[in-house]
Design a protein around this motif. Sequence first.
Motif, PDB file in Angstrom:
ATOM      1  N   THR A   1       0.821  -1.002   0.157  1.00 50.72           N
ATOM      2  CA  THR A   1      -0.032  -0.287   0.080  1.00 50.72           C
ATOM      3  C   THR A   1       1.082   1.115   0.024  1.00 50.72           C
ATOM      4  N   LEU A   2       0.241   2.280  -0.650  1.00 52.10           N
ATOM      5  CA  LEU A   2       1.200   3.508  -0.439  1.00 52.10           C
ATOM      6  C   LEU A   2       0.588   4.439   0.458  1.00 52.10           C
ATOM      7  N   PHE A   3      -0.551   4.022   1.249  1.00 49.49           N
ATOM      8  CA  PHE A   3      -1.091   5.037   2.156  1.00 49.49           C
ATOM      9  C   PHE A   3      -0.044   4.897   3.450  1.00 49.49           C
ATOM     10  N   ILE A   4       0.176   6.214   3.834  1.00 50.69           N
ATOM     11  CA  ILE A   4       1.325   6.149   4.952  1.00 50.69           C
ATOM     12  C   ILE A   4       0.870   5.522   6.446  1.00 50.69           C
ATOM     13  N   TYR A   5      -0.513   5.443   6.431  1.00 49.05           N
ATOM     14  CA  TYR A   5      -1.049   5.098   7.603  1.00 49.05           C
ATOM     15  C   TYR A   5      -1.586   3.559   7.493  1.00 49.05           C
ATOM     16  N   GLY A   6      -1.187   2.895   6.345  1.00 45.22           N
ATOM     17  CA  GLY A   6      -1.623   1.606   6.113  1.00 45.22           C
ATOM     18  C   GLY A   6      -0.782   0.577   6.345  1.00 45.22           C
ATOM     19  N   GLY A   7       0.407   0.773   6.899  1.00 43.50           N
ATOM     20  CA  GLY A   7       1.473  -0.129   7.449  1.00 43.50           C
ATOM     21  C   GLY A   7       2.261  -0.239   6.132  1.00 43.50           C
ATOM     22  N   PRO A   8       2.793   0.639   5.379  1.00 40.80           N
ATOM     23  CA  PRO A   8       3.404   0.355   4.182  1.00 40.80           C
ATOM     24  C   PRO A   8       4.885  -0.519   4.321  1.00 40.80           C
TER      25      PRO A   8
ATOM     26  N   GLU B   1      -5.287  14.139  12.773  1.00 34.72           N
ATOM     27  CA  GLU B   1      -6.611  13.736  12.981  1.00 34.72           C
ATOM     28  C   GLU B   1      -7.112  12.256  12.609  1.00 34.72           C
ATOM     29  N   LEU B   2      -6.460  11.927  11.281  1.00 32.92           N
ATOM     30  CA  LEU B   2      -6.362  10.460  10.905  1.00 32.92           C
ATOM     31  C   LEU B   2      -5.753   9.656  11.738  1.00 32.92           C
ATOM     32  N   SER B   3      -4.613  10.045  12.130  1.00 38.64           N
ATOM     33  CA  SER B   3      -3.757   9.182  13.057  1.00 38.64           C
ATOM     34  C   SER B   3      -4.285   8.625  14.401  1.00 38.64           C
ATOM     35  N   GLY B   4      -5.210   9.471  14.852  1.00 44.05           N
ATOM     36  CA  GLY B   4      -6.010   9.036  16.076  1.00 44.05           C
ATOM     37  C   GLY B   4      -6.809   7.729  15.953  1.00 44.05           C
ATOM     38  N   GLU B   5      -7.198   7.513  14.601  1.00 44.59           N
ATOM     39  CA  GLU B   5      -7.942   6.363  14.421  1.00 44.59           C
ATOM     40  C   GLU B   5      -7.413   5.031  14.313  1.00 44.59           C
ATOM     41  N   PHE B   6      -5.974   4.988  14.175  1.00 40.88           N
ATOM     42  CA  PHE B   6      -5.250   3.813  14.062  1.00 40.88           C
ATOM     43  C   PHE B   6      -4.485   3.418  15.226  1.00 40.88           C
ATOM     44  N   LYS B   7      -4.605   1.910  15.374  1.00 42.50           N
ATOM     45  CA  LYS B   7      -3.919   1.323  16.749  1.00 42.50           C
ATOM     46  C   LYS B   7      -2.485   0.963  16.436  1.00 42.50           C
ATOM     47  N   SER B   8      -2.091   1.303  15.378  1.00 49.53           N
ATOM     48  CA  SER B   8      -0.493   0.807  15.141  1.00 49.53           C
ATOM     49  C   SER B   8       0.216   1.358  16.266  1.00 49.53           C
ATOM     50  N   PRO B   9       1.244   0.984  17.016  1.00 51.23           N
ATOM     51  CA  PRO B   9       2.162   1.263  18.086  1.00 51.23           C
ATOM     52  C   PRO B   9       2.883   2.538  17.460  1.00 51.23           C
ATOM     53  N   SER B  10       3.326   2.246  16.314  1.00 45.73           N
ATOM     54  CA  SER B  10       4.401   3.319  15.909  1.00 45.73           C
ATOM     55  C   SER B  10       3.753   4.400  15.536  1.00 45.73           C
ATOM     56  N   VAL B  11       2.311   4.434  15.199  1.00 49.76           N
ATOM     57  CA  VAL B  11       1.466   5.702  15.098  1.00 49.76           C
ATOM     58  C   VAL B  11       1.054   6.379  16.345  1.00 49.76           C
TER      59      VAL B  11
ATOM     60  N   ASP C   1      -0.419   9.686  21.320  1.00 47.71           N
ATOM     61  CA  ASP C   1      -0.745   9.527  22.703  1.00 47.71           C
ATOM     62  C   ASP C   1       0.216  10.164  23.457  1.00 47.71           C
ATOM     63  N   ARG C   2       1.097  10.902  23.185  1.00 45.12           N
ATOM     64  CA  ARG C   2       1.998  11.988  23.654  1.00 45.12           C
ATOM     65  C   ARG C   2       1.796  13.413  23.386  1.00 45.12           C
ATOM     66  N   THR C   3       0.781  13.622  22.414  1.00 44.59           N
ATOM     67  CA  THR C   3       0.345  14.869  22.035  1.00 44.59           C
ATOM     68  C   THR C   3      -0.696  15.476  22.738  1.00 44.59           C
TER      69      THR C   3
ATOM     70  N   LEU D   1      10.906  16.554  15.512  1.00 48.56           N
ATOM     71  CA  LEU D   1      10.485  15.742  14.579  1.00 48.56           C
ATOM     72  C   LEU D   1       8.957  15.495  14.861  1.00 48.56           C
ATOM     73  N   ASN D   2       8.378  16.244  15.689  1.00 48.97           N
ATOM     74  CA  ASN D   2       6.891  16.112  16.000  1.00 48.97           C
ATOM     75  C   ASN D   2       6.077  16.665  15.062  1.00 48.97           C
ATOM     76  N   PHE D   3       6.330  16.482  13.605  1.00 53.97           N
ATOM     77  CA  PHE D   3       5.457  17.331  12.564  1.00 53.97           C
ATOM     78  C   PHE D   3       4.751  16.215  11.836  1.00 53.97           C
ATOM     79  N   TYR D   4       3.399  16.347  11.631  1.00 52.01           N
ATOM     80  CA  TYR D   4       2.638  15.017  10.886  1.00 52.01           C
ATOM     81  C   TYR D   4       2.774  15.544   9.431  1.00 52.01           C
ATOM     82  N   TYR D   5       3.003  14.221   8.839  1.00 54.72           N
ATOM     83  CA  TYR D   5       3.001  14.191   7.455  1.00 54.72           C
ATOM     84  C   TYR D   5       1.640  14.820   6.720  1.00 54.72           C
ATOM     85  N   PRO D   6       1.836  15.778   6.036  1.00 56.55           N
ATOM     86  CA  PRO D   6       0.907  16.350   5.493  1.00 56.55           C
ATOM     87  C   PRO D   6       0.139  15.590   4.584  1.00 56.55           C
ATOM     88  N   LEU D   7      -1.311  15.735   4.783  1.00 58.46           N
ATOM     89  CA  LEU D   7      -2.282  14.834   3.554  1.00 58.46           C
ATOM     90  C   LEU D   7      -3.326  15.763   2.924  1.00 58.46           C
ATOM     91  N   PRO D   8      -3.475  15.327   1.784  1.00 57.02           N
ATOM     92  CA  PRO D   8      -4.441  16.481   1.038  1.00 57.02           C
ATOM     93  C   PRO D   8      -5.958  16.367   1.572  1.00 57.02           C
TER      94      PRO D   8
END
Length: 311
Positions: A90-97, A213-223, A228-230, A256-263
């Motif tokens: 997948t090329l979705f950054i929050y999809g576990g590429p 806002e999207l990152s909060g919907e994922f359960k991946s530990p890396s995300v 959680d610390r924001t 580094l605490n800047f979120y990848y922009p998404l359109p």
Amino acid sequence: MIHLSGGRRPLRARRDSRPTISRWAATAAVFLGFFVMLFALLAAGSPGEAAAGGHLQPTTPSADAGTPTSTPRLGEPKELAICQQQEPNTLFIYGGPSRGARNVLEAIYDGPIDTLSYEFQPVILEKLPNLDDGDAIIQTVQVEEGDRVLDARGGVVQLLRGAWVTDADGRDLVYNGGTITMPQMVVTFTLRADIVWADGQPLTADDSLCSFELSGEFKSPSVRLLCDRTFDYEAADEQTIVWSGVPGYVDSFYFLNFYYPLPRHVWGLADADTLTMAEVARRRPLGWGPFVVEEWAEGDHITLVRNPHYF
């Protein structure tokens, strides 16, 4: 024995010591050698250089020296084929590429922060925030029972009686109720004004907010780690994002605490489940990098073409 005379007492080389000479003598020897070599070169000359009267003449290439037989053609399209062991999942950054997917994402996105010679470099940001410059600060805030904080063990918890925390003075203590003070980091990121999406639309702070806002919907530990610390993530204006950590979280890599922009202008209010399966996110994501996805023939190839709006 070497004997050189000069303005100082002559020095001799003995078998039981290294030969030493004066600075004046060494300089004289170097210049003497230089003039001897120069005289030899002038006397010898080279074929085709000596003319009548002993004057040197410039040489000219011989007729059979060879001349270019073709002129390079410019403007021809160029293609580069890169082989990978696996097709991207997948090329979705929050999809576990996968690793193969991340290689492709490097061409679609650029940064937002890269590393060069083991140092972090801003790509789409004006600069990396810095405590010395004032765009990153550690402030003191008051917290009370029920607030979300980082405890002394490094976990994000709800502040309850009996919790171990580190206060604003750096002391570890057991919370027994009431109000206490804790440190909180606040970091300001400023986007470059010349960055646009591959469709020509401006890339703004709201696009980074969309990603948060999207990152909060994922359960991946890396995300979840940063999410959680924001404590807060807000767009102060079109180019400015302000990140605030939960009280007690003092991050060494705060820049580094800047979120990848998404359109947001393309994805709208789509939720995480929809985007995980959507073509526009997993196969044809819009980026700001040097290339865009033109075609993905499953099981065969992915074609990337130049982004005409790349900065």
